[in-house]
Design a protein around this motif. Sequence first.
Motif, PDB file in Angstrom:
ATOM      1  N   LEU A 251       1.300 -11.315  -4.538  1.00 17.34           N
ATOM      2  CA  LEU A 251       1.939 -11.720  -5.795  1.00 17.34           C
ATOM      3  C   LEU A 251       3.449 -11.775  -5.646  1.00 17.34           C
ATOM      4  CD1 LEU A 251      -0.131  -9.567  -8.307  1.00 17.34           C
ATOM      5  CD2 LEU A 251      -0.316 -12.023  -7.908  1.00 17.34           C
ATOM      6  N   LYS A 252       4.071 -12.636  -6.420  1.00 19.13           N
ATOM      7  CA  LYS A 252       5.527 -12.731  -6.462  1.00 19.13           C
ATOM      8  C   LYS A 252       6.034 -11.906  -7.634  1.00 19.13           C
ATOM      9  CE  LYS A 252       5.608 -17.173  -4.344  1.00 19.13           C
ATOM     10  NZ  LYS A 252       6.010 -18.469  -4.176  1.00 19.13           N
ATOM     11  N   GLN A 253       7.308 -11.529  -7.563  1.00 24.37           N
ATOM     12  CA  GLN A 253       7.890 -10.754  -8.655  1.00 24.37           C
ATOM     13  C   GLN A 253       7.752 -11.488  -9.988  1.00 24.37           C
ATOM     14  OE1 GLN A 253      11.921  -9.699  -7.575  1.00 24.37           O
ATOM     15  NE2 GLN A 253      11.260  -7.746  -6.723  1.00 24.37           N
ATOM     16  N   ASP A 254       7.929 -12.796  -9.978  1.00 23.72           N
ATOM     17  CA  ASP A 254       7.799 -13.570 -11.222  1.00 23.72           C
ATOM     18  C   ASP A 254       6.409 -13.418 -11.831  1.00 23.72           C
ATOM     19  OD1 ASP A 254      10.392 -14.616 -11.309  1.00 23.72           O
ATOM     20  OD2 ASP A 254       9.858 -16.316 -10.036  1.00 23.72           O
ATOM     21  N   ASP A 255       5.372 -13.450 -10.978  1.00 20.58           N
ATOM     22  CA  ASP A 255       3.997 -13.322 -11.459  1.00 20.58           C
ATOM     23  C   ASP A 255       3.789 -11.974 -12.150  1.00 20.58           C
ATOM     24  OD1 ASP A 255       3.419 -15.782 -10.178  1.00 20.58           O
ATOM     25  OD2 ASP A 255       2.873 -14.738  -8.320  1.00 20.58           O
ATOM     26  N   VAL A 256       4.248 -10.919 -11.498  1.00 20.08           N
ATOM     27  CA  VAL A 256       4.057  -9.569 -12.030  1.00 20.08           C
ATOM     28  C   VAL A 256       4.883  -9.376 -13.298  1.00 20.08           C
ATOM     29  CG1 VAL A 256       4.307  -7.100 -11.540  1.00 20.08           C
ATOM     30  CG2 VAL A 256       3.517  -8.664  -9.751  1.00 20.08           C
TER      31      VAL A 256
ATOM     32  N   THR B 286      10.946   5.794  -3.504  1.00 18.96           N
ATOM     33  CA  THR B 286       9.631   5.792  -2.854  1.00 18.96           C
ATOM     34  C   THR B 286       8.608   5.075  -3.728  1.00 18.96           C
ATOM     35  OG1 THR B 286      10.122   7.854  -1.711  1.00 18.96           O
ATOM     36  CG2 THR B 286       7.801   7.256  -1.903  1.00 18.96           C
ATOM     37  N   LEU B 287       8.623   5.362  -5.021  1.00 14.03           N
ATOM     38  CA  LEU B 287       7.724   4.688  -5.949  1.00 14.03           C
ATOM     39  C   LEU B 287       7.980   3.183  -5.938  1.00 14.03           C
ATOM     40  CD1 LEU B 287       5.623   4.580  -8.236  1.00 14.03           C
ATOM     41  CD2 LEU B 287       7.489   5.114  -9.818  1.00 14.03           C
ATOM     42  N   GLY B 288       9.237   2.793  -5.999  1.00 14.39           N
ATOM     43  CA  GLY B 288       9.588   1.377  -5.984  1.00 14.39           C
ATOM     44  C   GLY B 288       9.134   0.687  -4.716  1.00 14.39           C
ATOM     45  N   GLU B 289       9.303   1.360  -3.592  1.00 13.51           N
ATOM     46  CA  GLU B 289       8.878   0.797  -2.303  1.00 13.51           C
ATOM     47  C   GLU B 289       7.362   0.610  -2.269  1.00 13.51           C
ATOM     48  OE1 GLU B 289       9.213  -0.518   1.734  1.00 13.51           O
ATOM     49  OE2 GLU B 289      10.613  -0.411   0.070  1.00 13.51           O
ATOM     50  N   ARG B 290       6.627   1.593  -2.772  1.00 14.22           N
ATOM     51  CA  ARG B 290       5.165   1.471  -2.802  1.00 14.22           C
ATOM     52  C   ARG B 290       4.719   0.345  -3.735  1.00 14.22           C
ATOM     53  NH1 ARG B 290       1.714   6.385  -1.352  1.00 14.22           N
ATOM     54  NH2 ARG B 290       2.981   7.348   0.251  1.00 14.22           N
ATOM     55  N   LEU B 291       5.418   0.196  -4.843  1.00  9.94           N
ATOM     56  CA  LEU B 291       5.098  -0.899  -5.751  1.00  9.94           C
ATOM     57  C   LEU B 291       5.346  -2.249  -5.085  1.00  9.94           C
ATOM     58  CD1 LEU B 291       6.538   0.597  -9.046  1.00  9.94           C
ATOM     59  CD2 LEU B 291       4.132   0.040  -8.609  1.00  9.94           C
ATOM     60  N   ARG B 292       6.451  -2.360  -4.362  1.00  7.05           N
ATOM     61  CA  ARG B 292       6.761  -3.614  -3.656  1.00  7.05           C
ATOM     62  C   ARG B 292       5.707  -3.897  -2.592  1.00  7.05           C
ATOM     63  NH1 ARG B 292       8.299  -4.990   0.989  1.00  7.05           N
ATOM     64  NH2 ARG B 292       8.863  -2.885   1.629  1.00  7.05           N
ATOM     65  N   ILE B 293       5.354  -2.890  -1.805  1.00  2.00           N
ATOM     66  CA  ILE B 293       4.348  -3.049  -0.746  1.00  2.00           C
ATOM     67  C   ILE B 293       3.020  -3.515  -1.344  1.00  2.00           C
ATOM     68  CG2 ILE B 293       2.896  -1.755   0.877  1.00  2.00           C
ATOM     69  CD1 ILE B 293       5.438  -0.063   1.501  1.00  2.00           C
TER      70      ILE B 293
ATOM     71  N   VAL C 245      -6.242  -9.940   6.908  1.00  2.00           N
ATOM     72  CA  VAL C 245      -7.422 -10.537   6.289  1.00  2.00           C
ATOM     73  C   VAL C 245      -7.500 -10.127   4.814  1.00  2.00           C
ATOM     74  CG1 VAL C 245      -9.959 -10.557   6.271  1.00  2.00           C
ATOM     75  CG2 VAL C 245      -8.726 -10.757   8.432  1.00  2.00           C
ATOM     76  N   ALA C 246      -7.193  -8.873   4.522  1.00  2.00           N
ATOM     77  CA  ALA C 246      -7.235  -8.401   3.136  1.00  2.00           C
ATOM     78  C   ALA C 246      -6.205  -9.139   2.280  1.00  2.00           C
ATOM     79  CB  ALA C 246      -6.990  -6.899   3.087  1.00  2.00           C
ATOM     80  N   ARG C 247      -5.000  -9.313   2.814  1.00  2.00           N
ATOM     81  CA  ARG C 247      -3.967 -10.048   2.062  1.00  2.00           C
ATOM     82  C   ARG C 247      -4.400 -11.490   1.829  1.00  2.00           C
ATOM     83  NH1 ARG C 247      -0.641  -6.989   5.503  1.00  2.00           N
ATOM     84  NH2 ARG C 247      -0.473  -8.717   6.947  1.00  2.00           N
ATOM     85  N   ALA C 248      -4.978 -12.112   2.849  1.00  2.00           N
ATOM     86  CA  ALA C 248      -5.427 -13.494   2.716  1.00  2.00           C
ATOM     87  C   ALA C 248      -6.577 -13.592   1.715  1.00  2.00           C
ATOM     88  CB  ALA C 248      -5.850 -14.051   4.075  1.00  2.00           C
ATOM     89  N   ALA C 249      -7.474 -12.628   1.739  1.00  2.00           N
ATOM     90  CA  ALA C 249      -8.625 -12.650   0.838  1.00  2.00           C
ATOM     91  C   ALA C 249      -8.205 -12.481  -0.618  1.00  2.00           C
ATOM     92  CB  ALA C 249      -9.614 -11.558   1.229  1.00  2.00           C
ATOM     93  N   ALA C 250      -7.094 -11.819  -0.864  1.00  2.00           N
ATOM     94  CA  ALA C 250      -6.641 -11.589  -2.239  1.00  2.00           C
ATOM     95  C   ALA C 250      -6.368 -12.892  -2.980  1.00  2.00           C
ATOM     96  CB  ALA C 250      -5.391 -10.711  -2.235  1.00  2.00           C
ATOM     97  N   SER C 251      -6.013 -13.942  -2.251  1.00  2.00           N
ATOM     98  CA  SER C 251      -5.706 -15.207  -2.913  1.00  2.00           C
ATOM     99  C   SER C 251      -6.917 -16.130  -3.015  1.00  2.00           C
ATOM    100  CB  SER C 251      -4.569 -15.917  -2.178  1.00  2.00           C
ATOM    101  OG  SER C 251      -4.979 -16.269  -0.871  1.00  2.00           O
ATOM    102  N   LEU C 252      -8.058 -15.697  -2.507  1.00  2.00           N
ATOM    103  CA  LEU C 252      -9.269 -16.522  -2.567  1.00  2.00           C
ATOM    104  C   LEU C 252      -9.956 -16.388  -3.919  1.00  2.00           C
ATOM    105  CD1 LEU C 252     -10.831 -15.699   0.921  1.00  2.00           C
ATOM    106  CD2 LEU C 252      -9.524 -17.732   0.292  1.00  2.00           C
ATOM    107  N   SER C 253     -10.795 -17.352  -4.234  1.00  2.00           N
ATOM    108  CA  SER C 253     -11.594 -17.255  -5.461  1.00  2.00           C
ATOM    109  C   SER C 253     -12.639 -16.150  -5.277  1.00  2.00           C
ATOM    110  CB  SER C 253     -12.300 -18.588  -5.728  1.00  2.00           C
ATOM    111  OG  SER C 253     -13.312 -18.805  -4.752  1.00  2.00           O
ATOM    112  N   SER C 254     -13.209 -15.720  -6.372  1.00  2.00           N
ATOM    113  CA  SER C 254     -14.241 -14.688  -6.322  1.00  2.00           C
ATOM    114  C   SER C 254     -15.421 -15.147  -5.462  1.00  2.00           C
ATOM    115  CB  SER C 254     -14.717 -14.358  -7.736  1.00  2.00           C
ATOM    116  OG  SER C 254     -15.750 -13.426  -7.700  1.00  2.00           O
ATOM    117  N   GLN C 255     -15.807 -16.392  -5.612  1.00  2.00           N
ATOM    118  CA  GLN C 255     -16.916 -16.936  -4.834  1.00  2.00           C
ATOM    119  C   GLN C 255     -16.583 -16.932  -3.340  1.00  2.00           C
ATOM    120  OE1 GLN C 255     -18.082 -20.853  -6.029  1.00  2.00           O
ATOM    121  NE2 GLN C 255     -19.763 -20.978  -4.561  1.00  2.00           N
TER     122      GLN C 255
END
Length: 127
Positions: free
Chosen positions: A30-35, A16-23, A93-103
Amino acid sequence: MNDQPAGFAAEPDRQTLGERLRIAREYVGLKQDDVARHLSIPRSALSHIEAGQRRVDALELARMAKLYQRPVSWFTGEQNPPEAELPEEVAHVARAAASLSSQDRQELARFADFLKSRAKTRVATDG
């Protein structure tokens, strides 16, 4: 670094913990490589964590929670996942916004405020 013998089923809580981390990782785009690079662990170790086949130490969990912008309690099951509370288009929208710049995120927030005020104006004039 796998904590269990080959072929041994993962514990339900660890799964369950692993699944939540993946989600959460996917939610912020983020990709696994990034993390794995961020945590200074092999990508395979992260894969084993997400599959519930490797234990996560407290420091790793705290760093992932910060990276994924979630409280540790969400990963441990003390809070419901935010995606369960959001309509799919809002989560998108939240997922898409995560990759945007702060501005760009600030501009998106201003646009959302504009849309909310416009909706309130329509309700007031229609009512």
